[in-house]
Scaffold this motif. Structure first.
Motif, short mmCIF file in Angstrom:
data_model
loop_
_atom_site.label_atom_id
_atom_site.label_comp_id
_atom_site.label_asym_id
_atom_site.label_seq_id
_atom_site.Cartn_x
_atom_site.Cartn_y
_atom_site.Cartn_z
N ARG A 182 0.83 -1.21 0.00
CA ARG A 182 0.00 0.00 0.00
C ARG A 182 0.87 1.27 0.00
O ARG A 182 0.58 2.23 -0.70
CB ARG A 182 -0.91 0.01 1.24
N HIS A 183 1.96 1.24 0.78
CA HIS A 183 2.75 2.45 0.97
C HIS A 183 4.15 2.38 0.37
O HIS A 183 4.95 3.28 0.61
CB HIS A 183 2.90 2.74 2.47
N LEU A 204 -5.68 -4.04 5.90
CA LEU A 204 -4.73 -2.99 6.27
C LEU A 204 -3.69 -2.80 5.17
O LEU A 204 -3.32 -1.69 4.83
CB LEU A 204 -4.04 -3.40 7.58
N ASP A 205 -3.22 -3.92 4.63
CA ASP A 205 -2.20 -3.84 3.59
C ASP A 205 -2.32 -5.08 2.72
O ASP A 205 -2.81 -6.13 3.17
CB ASP A 205 -0.79 -3.78 4.22
N MET A 237 -6.09 -5.98 11.00
CA MET A 237 -5.91 -5.83 12.44
C MET A 237 -6.93 -6.66 13.21
O MET A 237 -8.10 -6.75 12.84
CB MET A 237 -6.11 -4.36 12.85
N GLN A 280 -4.88 -5.19 18.90
CA GLN A 280 -3.55 -4.61 18.67
C GLN A 280 -2.66 -5.53 17.84
O GLN A 280 -1.48 -5.26 17.68
CB GLN A 280 -2.87 -4.34 20.01
N GLN A 281 -3.21 -6.63 17.35
CA GLN A 281 -2.40 -7.59 16.61
C GLN A 281 -2.62 -7.42 15.11
O GLN A 281 -3.75 -7.21 14.67
CB GLN A 281 -2.80 -9.01 16.96
N VAL A 282 -1.52 -7.53 14.36
CA VAL A 282 -1.65 -7.57 12.90
C VAL A 282 -1.66 -9.03 12.48
O VAL A 282 -0.74 -9.78 12.78
CB VAL A 282 -0.46 -6.85 12.21
N LYS A 283 -2.72 -9.44 11.82
CA LYS A 283 -2.83 -10.81 11.31
C LYS A 283 -2.45 -10.81 9.83
O LYS A 283 -2.80 -9.88 9.10
CB LYS A 283 -4.26 -11.33 11.48
N GLN A 284 -1.77 -11.86 9.41
CA GLN A 284 -1.34 -11.93 8.02
C GLN A 284 -1.70 -13.28 7.40
O GLN A 284 -1.60 -14.30 8.07
CB GLN A 284 0.18 -11.76 7.92
N ARG A 292 8.63 -2.83 16.66
CA ARG A 292 7.42 -2.00 16.58
C ARG A 292 7.73 -0.51 16.60
O ARG A 292 6.89 0.30 16.25
CB ARG A 292 6.47 -2.36 17.73
N TYR A 341 4.76 3.84 9.99
CA TYR A 341 4.15 4.56 8.87
C TYR A 341 3.14 3.69 8.13
O TYR A 341 2.08 4.16 7.70
CB TYR A 341 5.22 5.06 7.90
N GLN A 342 3.46 2.40 8.00
CA GLN A 342 2.56 1.50 7.26
C GLN A 342 1.45 0.93 8.13
O GLN A 342 0.73 0.05 7.73
CB GLN A 342 3.38 0.39 6.62
N LYS A 343 1.35 1.45 9.36
CA LYS A 343 0.28 1.12 10.30
C LYS A 343 0.31 -0.33 10.78
O LYS A 343 -0.68 -0.87 11.23
CB LYS A 343 -1.10 1.46 9.72
N TYR A 344 1.48 -0.96 10.67
CA TYR A 344 1.65 -2.29 11.25
C TYR A 344 1.90 -2.19 12.76
O TYR A 344 1.80 -3.16 13.47
CB TYR A 344 2.82 -3.03 10.60
N LEU A 394 4.44 -8.50 14.78
CA LEU A 394 3.15 -8.04 14.27
C LEU A 394 2.02 -8.42 15.22
O LEU A 394 1.12 -7.62 15.49
CB LEU A 394 2.88 -8.62 12.88
N SER A 395 2.07 -9.64 15.72
CA SER A 395 0.98 -10.10 16.59
C SER A 395 1.36 -10.02 18.07
O SER A 395 0.48 -10.03 18.93
CB SER A 395 0.61 -11.55 16.25
#
Lengths: 472, 423
Positions: free
Chosen positions: A46-47, A155-156, A193, A196-200, B245, B252-255, B357-358
């Protein structure tokens, strides 16, 4: 079309032959390996956008045996006048005072070599170098945009691809071998998201060939987004032992991490593996037949000869549940009195050769996946493995898996657990396999380390398997 | 360097970073107590990163790409490689950012303890220190790989940097084996910037002792929730969550939700508050500016966002370069206090991992000590699966310290309520 050999290697060949002859005149055994690897990597998120060269390497390594001792010298500058300097460098290395008092040295006899002249190349349809960087980025950007547009919770969305083409020339007193290989890897990754966790979620694509393989990634966008959306509702794993169905990628990780490392025969030399005690015995269910070999499948770890000039094999490691043999590099085979199996691989010319896996996989079974799921009273469908770690000495398993989908009374319930740590004793897990599906899939996007270093390209896979596994 | 600068000039490239790196490495591979192979690697590689400004959809962009230049390449080959990177950079549509200014200084000699010594001499000294721990007989070094490395780096940029430095270190790995009562092994890595022979011998002796303990461990812990004590190299992995983190790219990429001045350890902290510094391990950044230690967290509050020039500019923070080491304030509790109450002291994993990330951490347990009912029982097998988000409010750090190439901080930490899958 056949991959063309590197112009650099062809140009240096006369010098390399001179170097081989100069070394062979002085040492009981000498070999020269030249490597020229080129490639490019592309990534769009995305960025961020990037284009890089990937792991481009070009250089040489000579290996000699003198007085029973092996020494190697890696370098990446070779001109007409530099041959005496290389010979002197190897001789100085053999004479170096680096060993403290009280430590000994291994003693080797020269390897017996069959005279071999070989030249081979893999095939491709679209030459990656004929495609503009901007065109590749445009295709990846389209995949990214499609992924991002599917749901605002995404998110991405990352789309990436790498290609690599290498030529290797191996020379020794008896061998003159050249190979040129090209492969492409790629993948899509969606992120979302959960608190607070990013899932992939991640879906790979890989194979021998060129840019024609990029088309395979398009079908992966929607399933990848759906999986990450599913993951935003995931729960923490409830530790316990479960009936599990493993998807082909998870099967591949079990084959590779849990068993494959344990049959690398440099581990036999060091007394670091349990496998020698089980040769000729059942280590798995009779349903299991396992292969490793650079010519056992057409994937990213396919080559014609290894970095020690041994022709590629298709080794049947487990035959109907019985452990038949390990896989071996040349130096380990010399110690063990066995035949090398074409598994001597280097991270690059600048690193040592070890016994390494190539394409490692289970043969298919006769079961249908839907019947396998229907047979589970309560269990998990495991997919999206992320990493694993070997334990050849004690045959412990560690595999990290991103998704466990709950199965109840033969049906997927929609409940998901993540992340999951898969552990156990390797023979227990492999003997618990009671069903294997009909189709084999191999994935070759990953790299394999020896311990925590020495990364080489590998592929692994198999069918879906049904087994009893401890999850945490 | 001359060929490269000439190619850059001919193409009209105004912004670039050229990095020359020469590595001389001496490598010894031991099987049991026998030297099995001696290697030397003498390699030189130059990378050229070019930056190309352009406009797209009326927005100012800066694309970049890189080319590798190898010894022996002709002037025409160098030009072709740089040209390819220059054209590629024109397709890389990232919003514009400035290339940070660098400095020009005389080359810095190696300031470490291996300076002035030959690789051969240092190799012999460090190998001796490693095997000095191998005295018991019932537990021994199964195999070892020792790498003595000297690197020379030279960076020249269009923003005024011209810096060079030399650095030497020793790194490697060893495997300990204890054949009885159960034949087991453990795997260890090391890395020192100085000839710290005492630390290498002591670390190897500890590793051998722990391998003996693993040979006595016969069962996995019972499945359940435990207070978990982690130590040594696992500390760097665990606390790497905060370093990752706090990266500009992640934020910036909101991760990552981290913000400067915010308490990123959480609001409800009943345990120790984290104070962490980023420690510079190179004298200069990869864009040729001086690299300094920086505060990362002060009592759990984020003080620095770190990273390269692009994402730093987007976030409006100073570019810092890449950090590979941290220093952490120790706690007040002696290690024996951390294990005084019931807990699982996890000493060794197959591969202890943290997912930044998690926030999940875990791995397969190779050796732990179960402290309960006044007993200390060695255990092996099963797995740990925890979340730093659940644990960070109640962490207790040891007063004792541990130091490696990438970590200098408390030896151990106690975390409450971690899930363990076992018997």
């Amino acid at each position: 079309m056949k991959v063309q050999p590197s112009a650099f290697i062809l140009e240096k060949r006369p010098l390399l032959l001179q170097l081989r002859d100069a070394l062979c005149a002085q040492f009981a055994y000498a070999s020269v390996l030249a490597e020229d690897t080129v490639g490019r990597s592309y990534r769009v998120s995305r960025h961020s956008v990037s284009v890089g060269e990937g792991d481009n390497v070009r250089g040489f390594v000579v290996k000699v045996l003198d007085g029973g001792r092996y020494a190697e010298y890696s370098f990446n500058q070779l001109e007409a006048g530099s041959i005496p300097g290389v010979v002197d460098a190897v001789r100085a290395l053999l004479a170096a005072d680096v060993r403290p008092a009280g430590l000994g040295a291994s003693a080797y006899a020269p390897p017996e070599e069959e005279p071999t002249v070989f030249s081979g190349a893999t095939e491709y349809e679209i030459d990656p170098e004929s495609v503009e960087d901007g065109d590749v980025l445009a295709r990846l950007t389209a995949l990214r945009d499609k992924g991002l547009a599917m749901d605002e919770a995404v998110l991405d969305f990352v789309a990436w691809t790498d290609w690599q083409r290498y030529t290797k020339l191996f020379l020794s007193r008896a061998k003159d071998m050249t190979q040129s290989v090209m492969y492409l890897t790629g993948g899509v990754t969606a992120a979302a998201m959960q608190d607070q966790q990013v899932k992939q979620a991640y879906l790979p694509c890989s194979g021998l060939g060129g840019m024609e393989l990029l088309a395979r990634m398009e079908d992966n966008v929607a399933p990848c987004v759906q999986t990450v959306l599913d993951l935003t509702h995931s729960e923490s794993m409830i530790p316990g032992e479960y009936e599990c169905i493993c998807d082909p990628e998870t099967t591949g990780m079990i084959v590779h991490e849990a068993f494959g490392h344990g049959v690398e025969m440099d581990m036999f030399v060091k007394d670091r593996a349990q496998a020698p005690q089980f040769l000729g015995k059942y280590v798995a269910s009779p349903l299991v037949t396992m292969h490793d070999g650079a010519c056992s499948a057409q994937q990213t770890a396919t080559y014609f000869f290894d970095d020690e000039g041994v022709l590629a094999h298709d080794t049947v490691v487990i035959d109907k549940g019985v452990l038949k043999t390990g896989i071996s590099d040349l130096q380990s085979a010399l110690t063990l009195g066995t035949e090398p199996t074409g598994n001597g691989r280097r991270e690059s010319y600048a690193r040592k050769a070890y016994t390494r896996m190539t394409n490692t996989w289970f043969e298919p079974g006769t079961d249908k996946l839907e019947d396998m799921i229907a047979s589970v009273k309560y269990g998990m469908y495991l997919e999206c493995p992320s990493s694993g770690m070997e334990d050849p000495k004690n045959w412990g398993i560690q595999c990290m898996v991103n998704i466990a989908r709950e199965i109840k009374d033969g049906k997927l319930t929609g409940r998901i657990f993540s992340p999951v740590v898969l552990t156990g004793y390797v023979p227990d897990l492999l003997k618990s396999i009671t069903a294997m599906s009909e189709a084999v899939e191999l994935s070759g996007t990953g790299f394999c380390g020896k311990g925590h270093k020495e990364w080489v390209k590998v592929s692994d896979g198999g069918p879906c398997i049904k087994a009893t596994i401890r999850l945490g | 360097m001359e060929k490269i600068l000439s190619a850059l000039g001919a193409l009209g490239v105004e912004q670039y970073i050229v990095t020359e790196k020469h590595t001389d490495s001496l490598e010894c591979f031991y099987v049991k107590k026998n030297l099995d192979l001696t290697r030397r690697a003498d390699t030189a590689v130059t990378t050229v990163r070019v930056f190309r400004p352009f406009e797209q959809d009326r927005q100012r962009m800066l694309g970049d790409s890189e080319a590798t230049v190898r010894p022996g390449m002709s002037e025409a080959e160098v030009r072709r490689a740089v040209e390819r990177a220059w054209y590629a950079a024109g397709s890389v549509a990232n919003p514009w950012y400035p290339l940070p200014a660098g400095i020009k200084e005389p080359p810095r000699p190696d300031g470490g303890g291996f300076a002035g010594k030959s690789l051969d001499e240092s190799m012999k000294q460090m190998t001796q220190a490693l095997f000095a721990a191998d005295r018991a007989g019932d537990v021994f070094l199964n195999s070892a790989e020792v790498f003595m490395r000297r690197t020379r780096t030279h960076i020249v940029t269009s923003a005024g940097a011209d810096v060079a430095w030399e650095k030497a270190d020793v790194w490697g790995e060893y495997v300990c084996q204890c054949p009885a009562p159960v034949d087991v092994e453990t795997y260890h890595q090391f890395n020192y910037r100085d000839p710290d022979t005492a630390s290498l011998t002591a670390d190897a002796a500890h590793a051998l002792e722990m391998t003996k303990a693993r040979a006595r461990a016969s069962a996995a812990p019972v499945t359940g929730t435990y207070a978990l004590v982690l130590d040594r190299e696992q500390m760097r992995v665990l606390l790497g969550y905060y370093v990752d983190r706090a990266g500009a790219g992640m934020i910036y990429q909101k991760y990552s939700p981290f913000r400067l001045g915010e308490n990123v350890q959480g609001e409800a902290i009943s345990g120790d508050k984290l104070t962490v510094s980023l420690a510079a391990t190179e004298p200069y950044t990869d864009f040729g500016a001086p690299m300094a230690d920086r505060p990362l967290l002060e009592a759990g509050v984020l003080r620095t966002i770190h990273g390269g020039p692009r994402f730093a500019h987007y976030l409006g923070v100073e570019p810092t370069g890449q950090y590979r080491a941290i220093r952490v304030d120790a706690g007040a509790a002696p290690l024996e206090t951390l294990t005084a109450q019931p807990c699982l002291h996890a000493v060794s994993f197959s591969d202890f991992q943290m997912d930044p990330l998690s926030g999940h951490f875990g791995g397969e347990l190779r050796l732990g000590f179960l402290h309960e009912n006044g007993q200390v029982i060695p255990v092996t097998g099963g797995s740990v699966n925890g979340s730093i988000l659940d644990c960070q409010g109640n962490m207790t750090f040891s007063a004792e310290r541990y130091r490696s190439a990438s970590y200098d901080g408390p030896l151990a930490v106690r975390l409450e309520g971690v899930s363990v899958a076992g018997r």
